[in-house]
Scaffold this motif. Structure first.
Motif, PDB file in Angstrom:
ATOM      1  N   TYR A 178       0.851  -1.177   0.000  1.00 48.61           N
ATOM      2  CA  TYR A 178       0.000   0.000   0.000  1.00 48.61           C
ATOM      3  C   TYR A 178       0.894   1.237   0.000  1.00 48.61           C
ATOM      4  N   VAL A 179       0.328   2.360  -0.349  1.00 51.73           N
ATOM      5  CA  VAL A 179       1.064   3.628  -0.363  1.00 51.73           C
ATOM      6  C   VAL A 179       0.789   4.337   0.952  1.00 51.73           C
TER       7      VAL A 179
ATOM      8  N   ASP B 148       5.275   7.192   5.008  1.00 52.57           N
ATOM      9  CA  ASP B 148       6.517   6.904   4.288  1.00 52.57           C
ATOM     10  C   ASP B 148       6.926   8.066   3.391  1.00 52.57           C
ATOM     11  N   MET B 149       5.950   8.650   2.679  1.00 46.80           N
ATOM     12  CA  MET B 149       6.273   9.743   1.763  1.00 46.80           C
ATOM     13  C   MET B 149       6.722  10.993   2.519  1.00 46.80           C
TER      14      MET B 149
ATOM     15  N   GLN C 192       6.180   2.444   7.450  1.00 46.96           N
ATOM     16  CA  GLN C 192       5.008   1.564   7.431  1.00 46.96           C
ATOM     17  C   GLN C 192       5.159   0.544   6.306  1.00 46.96           C
ATOM     18  N   HIS C 193       4.637   0.804   5.124  1.00 49.51           N
ATOM     19  CA  HIS C 193       4.857  -0.144   4.025  1.00 49.51           C
ATOM     20  C   HIS C 193       6.353  -0.319   3.768  1.00 49.51           C
ATOM     21  N   CYS C 194       7.123   0.729   3.950  1.00 51.08           N
ATOM     22  CA  CYS C 194       8.554   0.693   3.632  1.00 51.08           C
ATOM     23  C   CYS C 194       9.415   0.129   4.760  1.00 51.08           C
ATOM     24  N   GLN C 195       8.805  -0.391   5.803  1.00 50.88           N
ATOM     25  CA  GLN C 195       9.583  -1.011   6.876  1.00 50.88           C
ATOM     26  C   GLN C 195      10.257  -2.275   6.348  1.00 50.88           C
TER      27      GLN C 195
ATOM     28  N   GLY D  97      -3.105   6.409  -6.167  1.00 51.87           N
ATOM     29  CA  GLY D  97      -4.158   7.365  -5.834  1.00 51.87           C
ATOM     30  C   GLY D  97      -4.784   7.089  -4.493  1.00 51.87           C
ATOM     31  N   SER D  98      -4.692   5.842  -4.044  1.00 52.15           N
ATOM     32  CA  SER D  98      -5.261   5.442  -2.749  1.00 52.15           C
ATOM     33  C   SER D  98      -4.142   5.383  -1.725  1.00 52.15           C
ATOM     34  N   ILE D  99      -4.064   6.391  -0.880  1.00 56.69           N
ATOM     35  CA  ILE D  99      -2.940   6.554   0.050  1.00 56.69           C
ATOM     36  C   ILE D  99      -3.411   6.348   1.477  1.00 56.69           C
ATOM     37  N   GLU D 100      -2.693   5.509   2.207  1.00 58.75           N
ATOM     38  CA  GLU D 100      -3.012   5.247   3.601  1.00 58.75           C
ATOM     39  C   GLU D 100      -2.595   6.447   4.453  1.00 58.75           C
ATOM     40  N   PRO D 101      -3.551   7.152   5.091  1.00 61.03           N
ATOM     41  CA  PRO D 101      -3.199   8.345   5.873  1.00 61.03           C
ATOM     42  C   PRO D 101      -2.248   8.024   7.031  1.00 61.03           C
ATOM     43  N   HIS D 102      -1.530   9.027   7.443  1.00 61.94           N
ATOM     44  CA  HIS D 102      -0.583   8.885   8.552  1.00 61.94           C
ATOM     45  C   HIS D 102      -1.266   8.297   9.780  1.00 61.94           C
ATOM     46  N   ASN D 103      -0.680   7.213  10.330  1.00 60.43           N
ATOM     47  CA  ASN D 103      -1.173   6.526  11.528  1.00 60.43           C
ATOM     48  C   ASN D 103      -2.506   5.830  11.319  1.00 60.43           C
ATOM     49  N   ARG D 104      -2.966   5.689  10.067  1.00 60.94           N
ATOM     50  CA  ARG D 104      -4.232   4.995   9.845  1.00 60.94           C
ATOM     51  C   ARG D 104      -4.116   3.501  10.145  1.00 60.94           C
TER      52      ARG D 104
END
Length: 618
Positions: free
Chosen positions: A343-344, A348-349, A461-464, A604-611
């Protein structure tokens, strides 16, 4: 004169509470059966009994003995063994002793109704007088004494439900339960949680008490093996198989729903958890591009690796040192498990962009000038215009896409910082020159104005990565680069005169001028200038800005596949893999149109911070 000297210590005792500790040496003349400071038995005496037992916010077990009593001396080794067995329970209940043979302690022993030796009493946490004590049998077994104490503690919890005691009840979940709900009652200081799964009401309560001393590092809870929680968390337990697989434990990190460690419970479990959590905590505090390897652990503590690429039909099997027996799973049940890892992440960004604009820029020297200044301006300008601030509600498994969107609040504030930094550079554009100190100072000031939207101290998160030397910052960079091309395309879809090369050139310029990994930079520049040139022939249409970077990234994946830097959980195969986008693959090749649609949905579907904390478990 002599009387006044005697009154002073008596008044001191009356005016100030005296609380015993494990190092406290009791007053009196008689010898003790336990050594102060060397054994997990707290010594009490007349001066400390009431203030220690009745004045503190936890329970006590007190052994009343007489040093001259042969039975007491014979019982002492069992009590010592018991104290060692439950020393990790000390924040809940403290093991203590008082020598009633000492004349100094006669009042305390008399007040407690001690008529023979040895006697053991349990004082509840809420106990404020000797009348609240409960007698315990002085059994000649440390294990039996532990069982007896366990019953007293759990019974007290059943009536009082102290919020700072372990939650001895089994976790109850339903369709509305979120991952964040599981952390209710866990210390805010703890970044890990272990769940003890058992077939029935067994040793789970003891496990929670054994973990109590670690509460600020790793929280503990218990659940039944047949609880829906096992499937919600995608744990590959199978209660229909042999019972020896239970009890089992699973370890989680606060920002990562996937189990980090999962094993049948054994005598090694506590040491394994300690080692794994310690290694994980060290990993989270390592520098992002460190080459220091994670401490080697036994196979029972290896981070689980799910094989989603070579054999997705059996990707429910986790490489964690144990052959978990599982029933065959169809692809409909396997694919969500694999897809959930991709997921994005807004986190991470944001982490990557702060490092790119702050850490990377300020280490370049004293000044940013000439071509480096232009590269910095073009990249900041790209971020100011097209850094994602909306997440479109898209489920890769859904047949129909929803048109709703969610505001990425941290990214909104971050984008304002990018705008201010662009304006700052525009003021310097005439001389194409800015000092690194001024850049840093201005960035710090603007970051404070917008309340620090970059979660620099959060974990990836995803990038761990599976270890500190994989993924992390470089993953965050690639994710942001892709998201920038996708959102530039979305933002300019009605602009017939859009320059499709401009966002790619801005990314290339930043890499050339500021990316700290020289080896990586050289490979990237060679690829985008010679091997796969970034030019108008390859980027003719607006959507080409997305597909060019996608193809370039797959070239990198092909080159690095099998490299020592490759993460075992995220093998560098061609992206997207079939389990993530089945329609993208046709006849052994990619369908460009389907890939393009996938990129729009995925980035386009980005997981919000701490979601992650608020994700549904179902």
């Amino acid at each position: 004169m002599g009387r006044s000297l005697i009154l002073v210590p008596l008044l001191t005792v009356a005016a100030h509470a005296i609380i015993s500790t494990f190092n406290y040496v009791p007053q009196g003349a008689n010898p003790t059966l336990f050594v102060p400071g060397f054994e997990p038995v707290m010594h009490l005496d007349q001066a400390t009994f009431d203030d220690t037992v009745f004045g503190q916010d936890h329970a006590f077990v007190v052994l009343f003995y007489a040093d001259w009593c042969g039975h007491c001396r014979a019982f002492a080794p069992y009590y010592r063994s018991f104290a060692n067995l439950v020393q990790n329970w000390n924040s809940i209940v403290t093991v203590s002793a008082i020598n009633c043979a000492d004349n100094f302690n006669q009042g305390a022993c008399r007040d407690n109704g001690i008529t023979h030796f040895p006697m053991i009493k349990y004082f509840p946490r809420t106990g404020r007088s000797t009348q609240n004590a409960i007698d315990m049998e002085a059994q000649h077994s440390g294990e039996l004494l532990r069982e007896s104490l366990l019953r007293r503690v759990t019974n007290e919890y059943a009536y009082n439900r102290y919020p700072d005691w372990p939650a001895f009840h089994h976790i109850a979940v339903d369709a509305t339960t979120t991952y964040g709900d599981l952390w209710n009652g866990i210390s805010s200081m703890a970044n890990h949680m272990v769940i003890y799964f058992e077939m029935a009401d067994g040793m789970g309560a003891q496990f929670l008490l054994d973990m109590a001393s670690r509460a600020n590092m790793v929280g503990a809870k218990r659940a039944l093996a047949n609880s829906p929680l096992t499937s919600m968390l995608k744990l590959n337990f199978n209660v229909k198989l042999r019972v020896p697989y239970f009890p089992s434990v699973a370890l989680f990190r606060r920002d990562h729903q996937q189990a980090l460690y999962m094993q049948p419970f054994s005598n090694r479990t506590y040491a394994d958890i300690d080692a794994f959590v310690t290694a994980d905590r060290i990993a989270l505090h390592q520098q992002i591009l460190t080459t220091t390897a994670r401490p080697l652990l036994s196979t029972t503590t290896a981070k689980p690796v799910i094989d989603c690429n070579t054999n997705p039909e059996s990707s429910d099997r986790v490489s964690s040192g144990v052959e978990w027996e599982t029933s065959p799973m169809d692809t409909d049940s396997v694919y969500p498990l694999c897809r959930s890892m991709y997921y994005v992440s807004e986190t991470d960004m944001l982490k990557a962009m702060r490092m790119a604009l702050y850490d990377e820029v300020i280490k370049t020297g004293n000044f940013v000038a000439a071509d480096n200044f232009t590269a910095l301006y073009e990249f900041v300008n790209l971020l100011s215009n097209h850094f994602p601030v909306l997440s479109f509600s898209t489920d890769l498994r859904a047949k129909k896409r929803r048109s709703t969107s969610t505001i990425l609040k941290n990214s909104e504030r971050a984008r304002m910082i990018f705008v201010h930094m662009r304006e700052y550079l525009e003021e310097k554009s005439a001389q194409k020159f800015v000092s690194v100190d001024d850049w840093k100072r201005h960035f710090d000031d603007i970051e404070q104005v917008f309340n620090h939207p970059f979660p620099a101290n959060s974990s990836w998160q995803h990038c761990q990565g599976s270890n500190p030397s994989t993924r992390g910052y470089t993953c965050g960079l690639w994710t942001t680069f892709h998201a920038l091309t996708v959102h530039t395309y979305i933002d300019t879809i009605k602009d017939e005169e859009v320059d499709s090369l401009k966002p790619l050139k801005a990314i290339q310029g930043w890499v050339k001028s500021f990316f700290g990994c020289e080896h990586c930079k050289n490979h990237f520049m060679n690829m985008t200038t010679k091997q796969f040139p970034m030019n108008e022939r390859r980027v003719r249409h607006p959507h080409d800005m997305m597909t060019y970077l996608w193809r370039a990234h797959n070239i990198v994946n092909q080159r690095l596949h099998g490299d020592a830097t490759e993460d075992p959980q995220f093998i560098k195969t061609q992206f997207p893999p079939p389990f993530l986008c089945p329609t993208c693959h046709s006849g052994g090749a990619f369908s460009r149109r389907q890939v393009r649609n996938f990129l729009l949905r995925y980035y386009g579907s980005i997981e919000p911070h701490n979601r992650v904390d608020r994700r549904r478990l179902v």
